[in-house]
Enzyme design. Sequence first.
Site, PDB file in Angstrom:
ATOM      1  N   SER A  79       1.489   6.636 -26.569  1.00  0.00           N
ATOM      2  CA  SER A  79       2.159   5.644 -25.729  1.00  0.00           C
ATOM      3  C   SER A  79       3.626   5.992 -25.519  1.00  0.00           C
ATOM      4  CB  SER A  79       2.044   4.249 -26.364  1.00  0.00           C
ATOM      5  OG  SER A  79       0.714   3.818 -26.423  1.00  0.00           O
TER       6      SER A  79
ATOM      7  N   ARG B   5       5.843   7.298 -21.970  1.00  0.00           N
ATOM      8  CA  ARG B   5       7.037   6.583 -21.540  1.00  0.00           C
ATOM      9  C   ARG B   5       8.280   7.466 -21.612  1.00  0.00           C
ATOM     10  NH1 ARG B   5       3.144   3.361 -23.103  1.00  0.00           N
ATOM     11  NH2 ARG B   5       3.011   1.184 -22.397  1.00  0.00           N
TER      12      ARG B   5
ATOM     13  N   GLY C 155      -5.562   6.453 -18.232  1.00  0.00           N
ATOM     14  CA  GLY C 155      -5.303   5.148 -17.638  1.00  0.00           C
ATOM     15  C   GLY C 155      -3.841   4.767 -17.710  1.00  0.00           C
TER      16      GLY C 155
ATOM     17  N   SER D 164      -1.691  -7.311 -22.328  1.00  0.00           N
ATOM     18  CA  SER D 164      -1.906  -5.923 -21.913  1.00  0.00           C
ATOM     19  C   SER D 164      -0.567  -5.233 -21.739  1.00  0.00           C
ATOM     20  CB  SER D 164      -2.699  -5.855 -20.601  1.00  0.00           C
ATOM     21  OG  SER D 164      -2.634  -4.560 -20.036  1.00  0.00           O
TER      22      SER D 164
ATOM     23  N   GLN E  28      -0.157  -2.367 -20.487  1.00  0.00           N
ATOM     24  CA  GLN E  28      -0.137  -1.658 -19.210  1.00  0.00           C
ATOM     25  C   GLN E  28       0.223  -2.590 -18.056  1.00  0.00           C
ATOM     26  OE1 GLN E  28      -3.906   0.408 -19.014  1.00  0.00           O
ATOM     27  NE2 GLN E  28      -3.230   1.998 -20.419  1.00  0.00           N
TER      28      GLN E  28
ATOM     29  N   ASP F 154      -7.099   0.202 -29.868  1.00  0.00           N
ATOM     30  CA  ASP F 154      -7.589   1.579 -29.859  1.00  0.00           C
ATOM     31  C   ASP F 154      -8.278   1.967 -31.166  1.00  0.00           C
ATOM     32  OD1 ASP F 154      -6.866   2.151 -27.269  1.00  0.00           O
ATOM     33  OD2 ASP F 154      -4.914   2.957 -27.807  1.00  0.00           O
TER      34      ASP F 154
ATOM     35  N   LYS G 117     -12.855   0.981 -21.321  1.00  0.00           N
ATOM     36  CA  LYS G 117     -12.008   2.092 -21.747  1.00  0.00           C
ATOM     37  C   LYS G 117     -12.619   3.393 -21.228  1.00  0.00           C
ATOM     38  CE  LYS G 117      -8.726   0.093 -24.226  1.00  0.00           C
ATOM     39  NZ  LYS G 117      -7.283   0.317 -23.984  1.00  0.00           N
TER      40      LYS G 117
ATOM     41  N   ARG H 284     -16.897   1.234 -25.213  1.00  0.00           N
ATOM     42  CA  ARG H 284     -16.778   1.550 -26.642  1.00  0.00           C
ATOM     43  C   ARG H 284     -17.590   0.612 -27.522  1.00  0.00           C
ATOM     44  NH1 ARG H 284     -10.331   3.337 -26.712  1.00  0.00           N
ATOM     45  NH2 ARG H 284     -10.749   5.515 -26.092  1.00  0.00           N
TER      46      ARG H 284
END
Length: 432
Positions: free
Chosen positions: A16, A20, A90, A163, A165, A316, A343, A347
């Site tokens: 992550s 970024r 994603g 979220s 995202q 995750d 995902k 999953r």
Amino acid sequence: MKLHVSGDVTVPGDKSMTHRALMFSAVADGESRLRGLLPGADCRSTASVLRALGADAADPPADGSEIRVVGRGIGAWREPGDWLDCGNSGTTARLMMGLLASRPFTATLTGDESLRSRPMRRITAPLERMGARFQELGASGTLPIEVGGGELRPLHYASPKASAQIKSAVLLAGLGAGVPVSVTEPVLSRDHTERMLRALGEFVQTSVADGAVHVSLTPSGRALPPLDLSVPGDPSSAAFLVALALLADEGELRIRDVCVNPTRTGFFELVARMGARVTRENQREEGGELVADLVVRPARLRGIEVGGHEVPAAIDEIPMLGVLAARAEGETRITGAGELRVKETDRIAAVAGNLRALGVNAEELEDGLIVRGTDRPLSGAVKSFDDHRIAMAFGVLAASPENAIEIDDRAVVDVSFPGFWELLDRVTRQSD
């Protein structure tokens, strides 16, 4: 035969934060110095997309050594000559939508077959309210999607789900357009975007009111300064080694320099409830993030119940938790994890189906699963479904000498953890 673990190891840089760090360096004005970036395929996709937009962004090196990214500000980005391929990532697709929403040109985002099946309207909906335009060129609500950017309006968005995202896409759109934005979410999702923006001098506030989390950005209007950042180890990657040590019969494993951001440590808290002891040593703050060494020893685990409010901080790691539950005493019930169905693969179905194929009593729920632990030897074939986390979770279970488990595609782990299988071999041995 017994499984013994030992070692003093590190895991790849946080995925992550790597995404970024590359994006913010490409938006900044000046030369950024980045170390410890994850060299996985997803992060290479981000670097490739940024280069296609005219940014100077090299692929993260395999050894985690320093790279330099020369940013010229987001205003210098140019219209790409071809579709932007996000691969399997994603995060790349969804965060780039936020950055592209303010650009005065069109760009089309696409990806591999898996990414083209994942929902995108959760991102495009709030950005459309700001004034961005989207044209779906494929199946309804999925990539490829053409982004038509331009002048954006301020926005307050009440997100129906926690979220990172969604939240990050809105914050990045506000940053690029220079307009204030805010997002309310039911619980705090990953906050790497907010922390990195604060470290770069932007005014980001987070508050809790009426049982919800409110995050707001008031852009400074100045160009972002360049970054000088060492990315700590990814806690999602560390989770697999933690699980390995917990399932071992003897030994101790130390995992150094792991990000322990509170929005990312849900897995460690959940296994503690199962009876594990994951000790933090040398905890400190680096670049706005908490970092620590993790020390783990084998433990006798028991089943637990996991509710929806606990899932965002461990989203995750839920596949690893479900697999770990196969070796816990009693029943583990996980609910509120419906996000796992969209995902890299479904999953929930992948974990439950593979566990059943190995002889474990596992049941799918609409938004989770129930796993009943067993101490019987497990054997059978595991399907990874081209999903790195499924392959690694069952790879941990396969490390025990009492089990005979074959995984169909071991190479898929390179998306997030290059060298995973070699590290697994290095820290384990069998003894009488």
